[in-house]
Write an enzyme that holds these catalytic residues in place. Sequence first.
Site, PDB file in Angstrom:
ATOM      1  N   ARG A  43      -9.931   0.276   8.969  1.00 45.08           N
ATOM      2  CA  ARG A  43     -11.236   0.460   8.357  1.00 45.08           C
ATOM      3  C   ARG A  43     -11.847  -0.817   7.799  1.00 45.08           C
ATOM      4  O   ARG A  43     -12.981  -1.137   8.084  1.00 45.08           O
ATOM      5  CB  ARG A  43     -11.146   1.442   7.182  1.00 45.08           C
ATOM      6  CG  ARG A  43     -11.547   2.828   7.491  1.00 45.08           C
ATOM      7  CD  ARG A  43     -10.822   3.748   6.548  1.00 45.08           C
ATOM      8  NE  ARG A  43      -9.409   3.572   6.770  1.00 45.08           N
ATOM      9  CZ  ARG A  43      -8.732   4.213   7.695  1.00 45.08           C
ATOM     10  NH1 ARG A  43      -9.323   5.094   8.444  1.00 45.08           N
ATOM     11  NH2 ARG A  43      -7.449   3.991   7.898  1.00 45.08           N
ATOM     12  N   THR A  44     -11.086  -1.515   6.985  1.00 41.65           N
ATOM     13  CA  THR A  44     -11.717  -2.602   6.249  1.00 41.65           C
ATOM     14  C   THR A  44     -12.202  -3.695   7.192  1.00 41.65           C
ATOM     15  O   THR A  44     -13.304  -4.206   7.058  1.00 41.65           O
ATOM     16  CB  THR A  44     -10.758  -3.150   5.173  1.00 41.65           C
ATOM     17  OG1 THR A  44     -10.343  -2.064   4.353  1.00 41.65           O
ATOM     18  CG2 THR A  44     -11.449  -4.172   4.292  1.00 41.65           C
ATOM     19  N   LYS A  73       2.410 -22.072  12.692  1.00 42.94           N
ATOM     20  CA  LYS A  73       2.743 -23.502  12.789  1.00 42.94           C
ATOM     21  C   LYS A  73       2.921 -24.132  11.421  1.00 42.94           C
ATOM     22  O   LYS A  73       3.100 -25.339  11.302  1.00 42.94           O
ATOM     23  CB  LYS A  73       1.628 -24.246  13.539  1.00 42.94           C
ATOM     24  CG  LYS A  73       1.377 -23.718  14.939  1.00 42.94           C
ATOM     25  CD  LYS A  73       0.239 -24.511  15.586  1.00 42.94           C
ATOM     26  CE  LYS A  73      -0.144 -23.899  16.931  1.00 42.94           C
ATOM     27  NZ  LYS A  73      -1.383 -24.498  17.452  1.00 42.94           N
ATOM     28  N   ARG A  94      -7.938 -10.544   4.201  1.00 41.11           N
ATOM     29  CA  ARG A  94      -6.913  -9.634   3.639  1.00 41.11           C
ATOM     30  C   ARG A  94      -5.554 -10.299   3.773  1.00 41.11           C
ATOM     31  O   ARG A  94      -5.254 -10.951   4.777  1.00 41.11           O
ATOM     32  CB  ARG A  94      -6.907  -8.320   4.402  1.00 41.11           C
ATOM     33  CG  ARG A  94      -5.657  -7.510   4.144  1.00 41.11           C
ATOM     34  CD  ARG A  94      -5.747  -6.122   4.677  1.00 41.11           C
ATOM     35  NE  ARG A  94      -6.718  -5.349   3.914  1.00 41.11           N
ATOM     36  CZ  ARG A  94      -6.844  -4.029   4.002  1.00 41.11           C
ATOM     37  NH1 ARG A  94      -6.071  -3.350   4.813  1.00 41.11           N
ATOM     38  NH2 ARG A  94      -7.737  -3.385   3.280  1.00 41.11           N
ATOM     39  N   HIS A 122      -8.639  -4.936  -4.452  1.00 40.51           N
ATOM     40  CA  HIS A 122      -9.351  -4.601  -3.215  1.00 40.51           C
ATOM     41  C   HIS A 122     -10.784  -4.333  -3.654  1.00 40.51           C
ATOM     42  O   HIS A 122     -11.263  -3.203  -3.629  1.00 40.51           O
ATOM     43  CB  HIS A 122      -8.700  -3.363  -2.594  1.00 40.51           C
ATOM     44  CG  HIS A 122      -9.127  -3.065  -1.190  1.00 40.51           C
ATOM     45  ND1 HIS A 122     -10.119  -3.762  -0.535  1.00 40.51           N
ATOM     46  CD2 HIS A 122      -8.689  -2.119  -0.308  1.00 40.51           C
ATOM     47  CE1 HIS A 122     -10.249  -3.262   0.684  1.00 40.51           C
ATOM     48  NE2 HIS A 122      -9.394  -2.273   0.839  1.00 40.51           N
TER      49      HIS A 122
HETATM   50  C1  NCD Z   1      -6.492   0.927   1.526  1.00 38.39           C
HETATM   51  C2  NCD Z   1      -5.814  -0.420   1.461  1.00 38.39           C
HETATM   52  O1  NCD Z   1      -5.729  -1.098   2.476  1.00 38.39           O
HETATM   53  O2  NCD Z   1      -5.400  -0.768   0.389  1.00 38.39           O
HETATM   54  N1  NCD Z   1      -7.162   1.217   2.722  1.00 38.39           N
HETATM   55  C3  NCD Z   1      -8.419   0.767   2.909  1.00 38.39           C
HETATM   56  O3  NCD Z   1      -8.764  -0.350   2.599  1.00 38.39           O
HETATM   57  N2  NCD Z   1      -9.289   1.651   3.443  1.00 38.39           N
HETATM   58  C4  NCD Z   1      -5.608   2.027   1.114  1.00 38.39           C
HETATM   59  C5  NCD Z   1      -4.280   2.166   1.751  1.00 38.39           C
HETATM   60  O4  NCD Z   1      -3.876   1.398   2.613  1.00 38.39           O
HETATM   61  O5  NCD Z   1      -3.608   3.124   1.352  1.00 38.39           O
END
Ligand code: NCD
Length: 282
Positions: A43-44, A73, A94, A122
């Site tokens: 999703r993100t 590397k 991320r 997040h």
């Molecule tokens: C979350 C995450 O990555 O922290 N998911 C997300 O960003 N939609 C929640 C999760 O992984 O449980």
Amino acid sequence: MREDVSGIFEEAEKMLSYARKEKSTDLMAGKVLAALFYEPSTRTRFSFETAMLRLGGGVVSGSDMVANSSVAKGESLADTGKTVSKYADVIAMRHPEAGAVAELAKGSEVPVINAGDGSADHPTQGLLDVFTIWREFGKIDGLTVGMMGDLKHGRVPHAQYELLSKFSGVKFVFISPDGLEMSDEYEGERISSVKDVIGDLDVLAVTRVQKERFSDGMINSQLPITNAELLKGAKENMIVMHPLPRVDELSTDVDEDPRARYFDQVVNGVAVRMALIKMFTS
Ligand code: NCD
């Protein structure tokens, strides 16, 4: 802080028709987003990329930076940041470790947006969740928010708390089994049985067990399940949220309930990220 959030929400509200695919725009034509993902995501990453594409911009993307980038590397994050900022106008990143985004940002010459780092934060998920609540109730002040799930390892509850606690009179109820509790510095009521409080909640924000963040790989804790039966005891205008992915903690029998908001959150996420990209990149 509250003013910043309101500004983002107003901008996100304007972006909703693009996020819903009703209109198109080329506001960010010629601009490039780099999505650097050092940890799994569906999703993100898609949400950030979709946000930039719906703004008419372009995307360069690394979905598995650990295996497929110069990390292999031995390159430092700051050098990666400096290099990628020569290509892109904005970076979304991320990483499994808290602080890694700040490390890459040290080298970057363009804005770096935290797309989740470790259990710590997040922020864009927190924003889209609070945006979802704000659209629903027209306010945040005074609401009772239940957070249920792995509150120890989940970065989403931490990010939600961070933002919600800036508003007045928000009451937090933390619902989690032994060993997965919210740590003590977060202020709220701590309970283990959701049935005792379900009727008091305006929002039930559910999360999964973050099994990849257990150092010993063992999970003995069973999360309470959100299902149609539980919702019989909830207010008619309560909403159920989940950042997804779900595992067993949220039953599919909730999907048709008018209180389910988790797939709306997906759309709201694109709108919020469009707003952020526009604000940082223009
Ligand atoms: C979350 C995450 O990555 O922290 N998911 C997300 O960003 N939609 C929640 C999760 O992984 O449980």
